[in-house]
Design a protein around this motif. Structure first.
Motif, PDB file in Angstrom:
ATOM      1  N   ASP C  15       0.824  -1.219   0.000  1.00 58.34           N
ATOM      2  CA  ASP C  15       0.000   0.000   0.000  1.00 58.34           C
ATOM      3  C   ASP C  15       0.857   1.268   0.000  1.00 58.34           C
ATOM      4  O   ASP C  15       0.467   2.305  -0.508  1.00 58.34           O
ATOM      5  CB  ASP C  15      -0.909   0.032   1.237  1.00 58.34           C
ATOM      6  N   LEU C  16       2.015   1.145   0.626  1.00 55.37           N
ATOM      7  CA  LEU C  16       2.830   2.343   0.820  1.00 55.37           C
ATOM      8  C   LEU C  16       3.437   2.881  -0.460  1.00 55.37           C
ATOM      9  O   LEU C  16       3.929   4.005  -0.483  1.00 55.37           O
ATOM     10  CB  LEU C  16       3.994   2.039   1.773  1.00 55.37           C
ATOM     11  N   GLN C  17       3.449   2.070  -1.467  1.00 55.69           N
ATOM     12  CA  GLN C  17       4.177   2.467  -2.676  1.00 55.69           C
ATOM     13  C   GLN C  17       5.558   2.926  -2.260  1.00 55.69           C
ATOM     14  O   GLN C  17       5.841   4.105  -2.152  1.00 55.69           O
ATOM     15  CB  GLN C  17       3.457   3.606  -3.410  1.00 55.69           C
ATOM     16  N   MET C  18       6.381   1.933  -1.908  1.00 61.20           N
ATOM     17  CA  MET C  18       7.619   2.227  -1.197  1.00 61.20           C
ATOM     18  C   MET C  18       8.581   3.174  -1.893  1.00 61.20           C
ATOM     19  O   MET C  18       9.547   3.625  -1.325  1.00 61.20           O
ATOM     20  CB  MET C  18       8.345   0.922  -0.862  1.00 61.20           C
ATOM     21  N   ASP C  19       8.317   3.427  -3.161  1.00 58.09           N
ATOM     22  CA  ASP C  19       9.232   4.352  -3.828  1.00 58.09           C
ATOM     23  C   ASP C  19       9.208   5.740  -3.218  1.00 58.09           C
ATOM     24  O   ASP C  19      10.080   6.552  -3.447  1.00 58.09           O
ATOM     25  CB  ASP C  19       8.934   4.429  -5.320  1.00 58.09           C
ATOM     26  N   CYS C  20       8.187   6.030  -2.373  1.00 58.13           N
ATOM     27  CA  CYS C  20       8.168   7.328  -1.697  1.00 58.13           C
ATOM     28  C   CYS C  20       9.423   7.504  -0.846  1.00 58.13           C
ATOM     29  O   CYS C  20       9.935   8.602  -0.708  1.00 58.13           O
ATOM     30  CB  CYS C  20       6.916   7.495  -0.858  1.00 58.13           C
ATOM     31  N   ASP C  22      12.447   6.553  -1.444  1.00 54.63           N
ATOM     32  CA  ASP C  22      13.516   7.057  -2.317  1.00 54.63           C
ATOM     33  C   ASP C  22      13.346   8.553  -2.589  1.00 54.63           C
ATOM     34  O   ASP C  22      14.302   9.316  -2.551  1.00 54.63           O
ATOM     35  CB  ASP C  22      13.534   6.293  -3.650  1.00 54.63           C
ATOM     36  N   GLU C  23      12.124   8.925  -2.872  1.00 52.08           N
ATOM     37  CA  GLU C  23      11.847  10.355  -3.090  1.00 52.08           C
ATOM     38  C   GLU C  23      12.263  11.199  -1.902  1.00 52.08           C
ATOM     39  O   GLU C  23      12.880  12.250  -2.048  1.00 52.08           O
ATOM     40  CB  GLU C  23      10.343  10.574  -3.298  1.00 52.08           C
ATOM     41  N   TRP C  24      11.855  10.737  -0.732  1.00 50.59           N
ATOM     42  CA  TRP C  24      12.160  11.509   0.474  1.00 50.59           C
ATOM     43  C   TRP C  24      13.665  11.622   0.703  1.00 50.59           C
ATOM     44  O   TRP C  24      14.174  12.672   1.068  1.00 50.59           O
ATOM     45  CB  TRP C  24      11.495  10.873   1.711  1.00 50.59           C
ATOM     46  N   VAL C  25      14.370  10.510   0.505  1.00 48.25           N
ATOM     47  CA  VAL C  25      15.817  10.545   0.691  1.00 48.25           C
ATOM     48  C   VAL C  25      16.450  11.546  -0.266  1.00 48.25           C
ATOM     49  O   VAL C  25      17.285  12.362   0.122  1.00 48.25           O
ATOM     50  CB  VAL C  25      16.433   9.133   0.513  1.00 48.25           C
ATOM     51  N   THR C  26      16.003  11.495  -1.499  1.00 53.29           N
ATOM     52  CA  THR C  26      16.532  12.440  -2.483  1.00 53.29           C
ATOM     53  C   THR C  26      16.244  13.881  -2.064  1.00 53.29           C
ATOM     54  O   THR C  26      17.111  14.762  -2.135  1.00 53.29           O
ATOM     55  CB  THR C  26      15.913  12.171  -3.871  1.00 53.29           C
ATOM     56  N   HIS C  27      15.016  14.094  -1.618  1.00 50.88           N
ATOM     57  CA  HIS C  27      14.636  15.446  -1.200  1.00 50.88           C
ATOM     58  C   HIS C  27      15.484  15.953  -0.031  1.00 50.88           C
ATOM     59  O   HIS C  27      16.050  17.041  -0.071  1.00 50.88           O
ATOM     60  CB  HIS C  27      13.164  15.470  -0.828  1.00 50.88           C
ATOM     61  N   TYR C  28      15.605  15.165   1.029  1.00 52.87           N
ATOM     62  CA  TYR C  28      16.287  15.660   2.223  1.00 52.87           C
ATOM     63  C   TYR C  28      17.807  15.659   2.090  1.00 52.87           C
ATOM     64  O   TYR C  28      18.497  16.399   2.773  1.00 52.87           O
ATOM     65  CB  TYR C  28      15.820  14.889   3.477  1.00 52.87           C
ATOM     66  N   ARG C  29      18.309  14.817   1.192  1.00 57.27           N
ATOM     67  CA  ARG C  29      19.743  14.839   0.932  1.00 57.27           C
ATOM     68  C   ARG C  29      20.193  16.253   0.535  1.00 57.27           C
ATOM     69  O   ARG C  29      21.286  16.701   0.890  1.00 57.27           O
ATOM     70  CB  ARG C  29      20.072  13.864  -0.203  1.00 57.27           C
TER      71      ARG C  29
END
Lengths: 330, 330, 330, 330
Positions: C15-20, C22-29
């Motif tokens: 349900d989580l669509q775990m690719d989120c 990756d997005e978050w890591v990219t964003h906060y990096r």
């Protein structure tokens, strides 16, 4: 003996070519721009930062003055010295020292930390605000008014005229005395304050607002130099033990948290105030070839103060004179 | 001038009926039981708590002694004075004062709090351990051994014989110097310590273990009293500016956190050590009718110390003499 | 029960669509530039400040990872948690708590003030350096080597492989550990340190130099989340009381002097290190509609740290996830 | 959902044989003699030190009570929680957090040291007096009266009746609030206090004098447990973010300088007052086999307090229940 003093003083002053004092004042006045007038009391901020004046009085009655020695200013922390004397006169030294110690702290004058760190919270000395507020509460007299009067009476007995209180400065400080109120309430809780907090503050802030000029405080310094004896009026104003104790306090704690440096490089008892006054003194000493071997009182006024709260140009001037005339007590 | 001094001293001592000194020593010795020998250094704990001795040396060469003036003891904190002088001689005053201030603190001698509270952590004065360890690291000489030698050389130039280091006391302190190591590592981190920590501690603890007696430190006191000039050897041992600075430090910081009280009630520059020594001095002053108007050096030994770390009977004896002979510099 | 967990986890992760993640890591990096790598340890300074990785492990064995989760780093302060656990295992909770309290302080991790201010100087908690050095001295084992081994054994029992010590980091810290030595000598003097100072420091600095990656610390977090029980190996590694106590310490003291803010805005037990690691965990909770309702362990690596010493991007990422997935324990 | 909760609660309570609560109260009441009623407020000293009462309320409406749960007492420091909530409701979280931080301190609740040590003097958290006085000044409303009313309105919205202020307790504290005045004047000087000092104190001391009983505070605890949602009235009283922040503060700072120990050994958010009250709560958690898995609010009253200021028997009782029913959030 006074005759001998007068003669000595006259001879030395002739030798001194006293115009050097004017030169020095002019020279050090130019450094006033490195300091600034105390900003937290509006009335003080209005002072002219380039004022610089000095008055030196010898036990034979010699008075030498230069610059803005006549400008009125409020005692501020210099009043702590007179208040301490008055409390000792009224209550006895031992009673006073049960409520305030005589140890220097190295802390800023308005620090509160030590009251909590060192149980039971006895103020370390009467030259920091916590100690001075405590001492103000010990002044002789039932009311704040009486207590202030007892202080003014001592000043009058020394300088010969009754000082006035600058009501504008008092009101200005009264409104903004938040830190002093914090100190006073802390002292009330620990039991070191004998009167109500607002009364203690009224006394303390009124004593700070007493108006003087450099000549007035030079005269007070002179009496301390001579162990409380007024050499011009031939009268013991302050008991010798009180005068000695006071002078030691001025030396160890009198110049805020630059007291150690002042003792090291000027080497005489002194007390400063944020209004720019410095009341200093030289006890008699045996260096016969120097000016004022029988001691003197010194009053300085220079309202631009340094980071510690001391008159910037005033300290420089005093250091220069102390070196030139070898005034150090050490 | 020395001739005049000798004559004055002789006359005064005749008048003094010097046996009073013996009486006083006997009297104050009986108070030793209220103090106790420092327990944290085994070698110090073995001292006889009822020893009490004094030696006073005038500039004319007069030496008066009483009680256990001949008993050897280690300098301990008294060494801080000599180390500070040696560092100033070797590096110059301004270099030294960039690394240690000259402000009294009101804190215990081994306190570490202030190093963290006041950035960047410059020790407040050379009479507390943090400052003394810093100063030890500034002594002239490349190795710890050289640095200690520079100290011993100064002492030898004053007292006329080379002092020895009590190896047992040094070893005893070296093993248990945890607090001093804490201070030294803290100073290393903040950059105020120029040598390695263990080297600084070796120097500091060896200087503490230098053996003297009351007469030795009286002689050092005498030279300080006379602004670094050795009146018996007619030689300037210490520059006047260094001597003056040192005397001011002794007055404001010399008697641990009872320095203010000592200044108030004895009123002369002095430095104590936990071994029970007190090195004091009286600069020349103009009270002509008193003993030693041209000043003197005073050495005291009484190993039972009070809560502050000062010789209990020693302080009482010194206060009594200062009052009787009006020694105060104020 | 584990079957149920696995099914739940699988369903949620779908349900989580775990690719989120990756997005978050990219964003906060991209925020890493606002922090910087710890400069006082050369080996740490060489890290890539833009590394950011995360690993989350559920009790059913689900592992989700993103970014630089595989990069090795040294435990630094995260080791304080494991060392505390090991000391409790070896000596018992009450023995350990006689030597270190569990109260947060609000002070920097390397502060020494409190050791002197609060007699008798018991360290306030095991997450500040003073407490951690004390705890290191309590580890089971006779020698420093044995004590470190006991720590590695616990880690091995959890992550399944024996960790290594980064000798270069250890040497680098050993040479510059002046402040830690100051703390340790202070503790030695007050009697809270059971071994020799240099031994305690060797243990402490070696535990700081243990190498892990984000997955390793996520696994340790998972075991703490489950009260010491290893849900994948079906084995009680740490007694429940020790695990609970440890989690409370992580929450109140784990994120340096930003622990209160982290508890307020992230709300889960976590411990950070200056190398940029954060070991966090979520105990089981009854919010059924969220990911990982049965709890999880979280490991983060991001070496650019903020003013408090916590991974700058790591804290931001963790806060974001905690909000999105409602991880707070409150 | 509420239906489910009610059924669950009923079943568990039947299983619990609720008379165990009476046993526990009786048992721990006997330890009250080890504490004593707060002496510095006369009205508090008159409490019966052997009173001990508890009330627990579940989200389904289950109320279990034992002992002196009905005795009225004043909120004292428990009011700090409600005041913080009210300030956040009125001003927003970020506005409040600019004036008070959320970091635990390890210091006594009335400590003033940190205000001077950490520039610019922002109080560390709203649970110590300095922070609570600051927060009181931020309450919505123009006058002290309005501000207090805003507080009473929140309490009324939760417990269903408007609380009263114990005028005798207020007057008693008002007369003796020297330390609080010291804190407030210090905060006024540093600019963190938005209203006049005397107004802030009136608000703060009146909020301390609000009368409640154990059932009232259990209900407030219940609403916090459920993130601000009133499960019985089906209404969101407090925004979730405020409730979460408040709970984290209770856990890290709520039990004076024993907060760390309470978190470690009880493990639930709680706030105590010197009158002997403890307001605690258990958020929902997934330990299905225990009482109140959906959380609960807990109110305790036991006026004999321990050295930290927490109800002595109350903490013991709460710790026992937390262990027996596995209430810890960790």
């Amino acid at each position: 003996m006074v005759q001998r003093m007068i003669q000595e003083e006259k001879r030395q002053l002739r030798d001194l070519q006293m115009d050097c004092l004017d030169e020095w004042v002019t020279h050090y006045r130019s450094f006033s721009g490195e300091g600034q007038c105390a900003a937290y009391i509006p009335a003080l901020e209005k002072a002219n930062p380039f004022d610089l004046g000095i008055c030196i009085i010898g036990p034979g009655g010699t008075v030498i003055k230069s610059g803005d020695w006549h400008v009125s200013f409020t005692l501020q922390s210099i009043s702590k010295v007179i208040s301490f004397i008055a409390a000792c006169l009224g209550r006895g030294i031992s009673y006073v020292l049960e409520r305030v110690d005589v140890e220097p702290t190295g802390d800023p004058f308005n620090s509160i930390i030590r009251l909590e760190m060192h149980k039971p919270g006895k103020p370390f000395n009467p030259m920091i605000n916590a100690g001075a507020i405590t001492v103000a509460s010990l002044l002789p007299g039932e009311s704040p008014q009486n207590k202030i009067e007892s202080l003014c009476t001592i000043i009058e007995s020394i300088v010969g005229k009754r000082p006035t209180i600058n009501e504008a400065v008092f009101q200005s400080e009264w409104q903004t005395a938040h830190r002093n109120r914090a100190l006073a309430y802390y002292l009330k809780e620990t039991g070191f304050l004998e009167v109500e907090v607002e009364e203690a503050l009224e006394i303390y802030l009124k004593q700070c607002a007493i108006e003087v000029n450099a000549e007035d405080i030079a005269m007070i310094g002179l009496i301390l130099a001579h162990d409380g004896y007024h050499p011009l009026r031939n009268e013991q104003i302050i008991p010798k033990e009180v005068a000695r104790l006071t002078k030691s306090l001025m030396l160890t704690c009198g110049m805020y948290n630059a007291s150690g440096k002042f003792a090291a490089f000027v080497g005489i008892p002194a007390k400063s105030g944020v209004s720019g006054g410095i009341m200093a003194l030289v006890p008699p000493r045996s260096r016969q070839e120097v000016p004022f071997p029988n001691g003197c009182g010194i009053g300085i006024y220079g309202p631009a103060i340094d980071e510690y709260g001391n008159s910037h140009a005033g300290v420089m001037l005093l250091r220069h004179i102390a070196e030139k005339w070898d005034l150090s007590i050490f």
